[in-house]
Design a protein around this motif. Structure first.
Motif, mmCIF file in Angstrom:
data_model
loop_
_atom_site.group_PDB
_atom_site.id
_atom_site.type_symbol
_atom_site.label_atom_id
_atom_site.label_comp_id
_atom_site.label_asym_id
_atom_site.label_seq_id
_atom_site.Cartn_x
_atom_site.Cartn_y
_atom_site.Cartn_z
ATOM 1 N N LEU A 174 0.832 -1.208 0.000
ATOM 2 C CA LEU A 174 0.000 0.000 0.000
ATOM 3 C C LEU A 174 0.870 1.263 0.000
ATOM 4 O O LEU A 174 0.620 2.200 -0.764
ATOM 5 N N LYS A 175 1.906 1.258 0.835
ATOM 6 C CA LYS A 175 2.790 2.435 0.906
ATOM 7 C C LYS A 175 3.444 2.699 -0.455
ATOM 8 O O LYS A 175 3.541 3.833 -0.900
ATOM 9 N N GLU A 176 3.893 1.611 -1.094
ATOM 10 C CA GLU A 176 4.562 1.780 -2.391
ATOM 11 C C GLU A 176 3.593 2.295 -3.447
ATOM 12 O O GLU A 176 3.940 3.125 -4.282
ATOM 13 N N LEU A 177 2.358 1.828 -3.381
ATOM 14 C CA LEU A 177 1.340 2.314 -4.321
ATOM 15 C C LEU A 177 1.111 3.816 -4.113
ATOM 16 O O LEU A 177 1.099 4.599 -5.067
ATOM 17 N N LEU A 178 0.940 4.212 -2.856
ATOM 18 C CA LEU A 178 0.671 5.628 -2.569
ATOM 19 C C LEU A 178 1.824 6.499 -3.053
ATOM 20 O O LEU A 178 1.610 7.558 -3.646
ATOM 21 N N GLN A 179 3.059 6.026 -2.797
ATOM 22 C CA GLN A 179 4.218 6.825 -3.187
ATOM 23 C C GLN A 179 4.287 7.080 -4.688
ATOM 24 O O GLN A 179 4.770 8.109 -5.110
ATOM 25 N N GLN A 180 3.785 6.137 -5.471
ATOM 26 C CA GLN A 180 3.841 6.317 -6.931
ATOM 27 C C GLN A 180 2.631 7.071 -7.468
ATOM 28 O O GLN A 180 2.639 7.555 -8.585
ATOM 29 N N SER A 181 1.577 7.147 -6.654
ATOM 30 C CA SER A 181 0.300 7.621 -7.184
ATOM 31 C C SER A 181 0.362 9.057 -7.705
ATOM 32 O O SER A 181 -0.159 9.341 -8.778
ATOM 33 N N SER A 182 1.006 9.976 -6.964
ATOM 34 C CA SER A 182 0.939 11.351 -7.456
ATOM 35 C C SER A 182 1.788 11.559 -8.704
ATOM 36 O O SER A 182 1.477 12.413 -9.527
ATOM 37 N N GLU A 204 -4.403 0.301 7.825
ATOM 38 C CA GLU A 204 -4.394 0.799 6.436
ATOM 39 C C GLU A 204 -4.945 2.218 6.385
ATOM 40 O O GLU A 204 -4.409 3.081 5.703
ATOM 41 N N ASP A 205 -6.036 2.443 7.112
ATOM 42 C CA ASP A 205 -6.683 3.754 7.029
ATOM 43 C C ASP A 205 -5.742 4.864 7.514
ATOM 44 O O ASP A 205 -5.705 5.944 6.948
ATOM 45 N N ARG A 206 -4.961 4.548 8.555
ATOM 46 C CA ARG A 206 -4.029 5.556 9.101
ATOM 47 C C ARG A 206 -2.974 5.915 8.051
ATOM 48 O O ARG A 206 -2.629 7.077 7.868
ATOM 49 N N ILE A 207 -2.483 4.908 7.349
ATOM 50 C CA ILE A 207 -1.459 5.150 6.311
ATOM 51 C C ILE A 207 -2.037 6.061 5.218
ATOM 52 O O ILE A 207 -1.423 7.038 4.798
ATOM 53 N N VAL A 208 -3.254 5.740 4.779
ATOM 54 C CA VAL A 208 -3.874 6.513 3.691
ATOM 55 C C VAL A 208 -4.150 7.944 4.172
ATOM 56 O O VAL A 208 -3.842 8.922 3.477
#
Ligand SMILES: C[S@@+](CC[C@H](N)C(=O)[O-])C[C@H]1O[C@@H](n2cnc3c(N)ncnc32)[C@H](O)[C@@H]1O
Length: 299
Positions: free
Chosen positions: A207-215, A233-237
């Motif tokens: 999940l962290k890796e996905l978020l890092q690439q998203s922007s 998960e919710d805290r990370i997002v």
């Protein structure tokens, strides 16, 4: 039955000719609705690390199926010659298909091998973890990923019992730890299984890796919608949407000014399912949807 379907579709603000990514295709419920909103020029890139999802892919020229972990989002988009997309969806966790197939080993309801791999090409199953991890590591997993109240005792019990007993199947495992179950056994096993599943599939790091690439991957004003099912998960997002990092720390730029996050939070509070949806689909019970938008450079 896709969770928070209308809320996701509203939140993505779909442009008919746009390119969208469904990171967690599963049974294809969300994707189906996205496709309905796309014109013939639109495109949908559907990721799922479980090969079983392939059979749900529709015959549709607009769809590209990527049978891999979404942690490799940017790499596979590049492979398909896509540099930017208009929206990304991730509906985290396991699918009903995975939960209901006894031999996948996700559910405490059945007796089968303790597997829990979403990607069956991965090497490490839940049984391998029980066999090989140190007591400290097991303790940490049950404490952090399952919030199991007596995680230390549980880890100690597993390490002791595995010397003389096999822990290869769900029943072997449940029977072996029954003596240390605290409170409602169903709830206890659910927490223990959740912890193992998160570890087997390295879910939080993916999940962290996905978020890092998203922007990087989103077009200006492109939308990112994430459905989570537990507080870790919710805290990370939440932190990532708000601060641009997972820890929830405010960052300053080179001049000491508060750095503007590349993502703008659209849902100040997470969207949760209505009582009606929960009644129809109990799986929706703990879901939370958060949406963010990529800022325009000029903002
Ligand atoms: C909750 S289901 C998605 C259901 C889907 N939205 C639908 O409407 O049918 C999650 C799916 O995502 C997949 N998945 C979970 N984590 C993944 C990851 N890191 N990379 C790729 N697929 C993943 C699982 O294999 C599962 O099929």
């Amino acid at each position: 039955m896709p969770v928070l379907l209308h809320e996701v579709i509203d939140g993505l603000q779909i442009i008919p000719s746009g390119i969208y990514v469904d990171c967690t295709f599963g049974g294809g419920g969300h994707s189906k609705k996205i496709l309905e909103k796309l014109s013939s020029e639109g495109k949908l890139v559907a990721f799922d690390q479980d090969e079983d999802a392939r059979k749900n892919i529709p015959q549709d020229e607009r769809v590209i199926f990527v049978p891999h972990n979404f942690r490799h989002l940017q790499r596979f988009l590049r492979f398909h010659k896509i540099s930017k997309v208009n929206g990304i969806l991730a509906d985290l966790g396991v699918s009903s298909h995975q939960i209901n197939e006894a031999e996948r080993g996700f559910s405490t309801r059945f007796n089968a091998a303790l597997d829990m791999r979403m990607n069956q090409n991965e090497k490490t199953s839940a049984a391998d973890i029980l066999k090989s991890y140190s007591e400290e590591k097991l303790h940490k997993i049950f404490e952090q990923y399952g919030e199991v109240t007596n995680s230390k005792t549980l880890a100690k019990t597993i390490v002791e019992i595995r010397k003389s007993q096999a822990l290869d199947t769900i029943n072997e495992f449940k029977n072996a730890i029954y003596a240390v179950v605290k409170g409602n056994p169903e709830k206890y096993f659910a927490q223990v299984f959740q912890a193992l599943r998160i570890e087997v599939n390295d879910e939080l790091n993916a999940l962290k890796e996905l978020l890092q690439q998203s922007s990087d991957v989103l077009e200006d004003e492109g939308r990112l919608a994430i459905i989570t099912f537990h507080s870790l998960e919710d805290r990370i997002v939440k932190n990532f949407f708000r601060y641009g990092n997972m820890e929830g720390e405010q960052a300053n730029d080179l001049y000491g000014k508060l750095r503007t996050n590349e993502l703008k939070v659209i849902t100040k509070k997470p969207i949760i399912p209505s009582a009606e949806e929960i009644k129809m689909n109990p799986r929706a019970r703990s879901s939370k949807l958060r949406i963010a938008e990529k800022r325009k450079v000029s903002e």
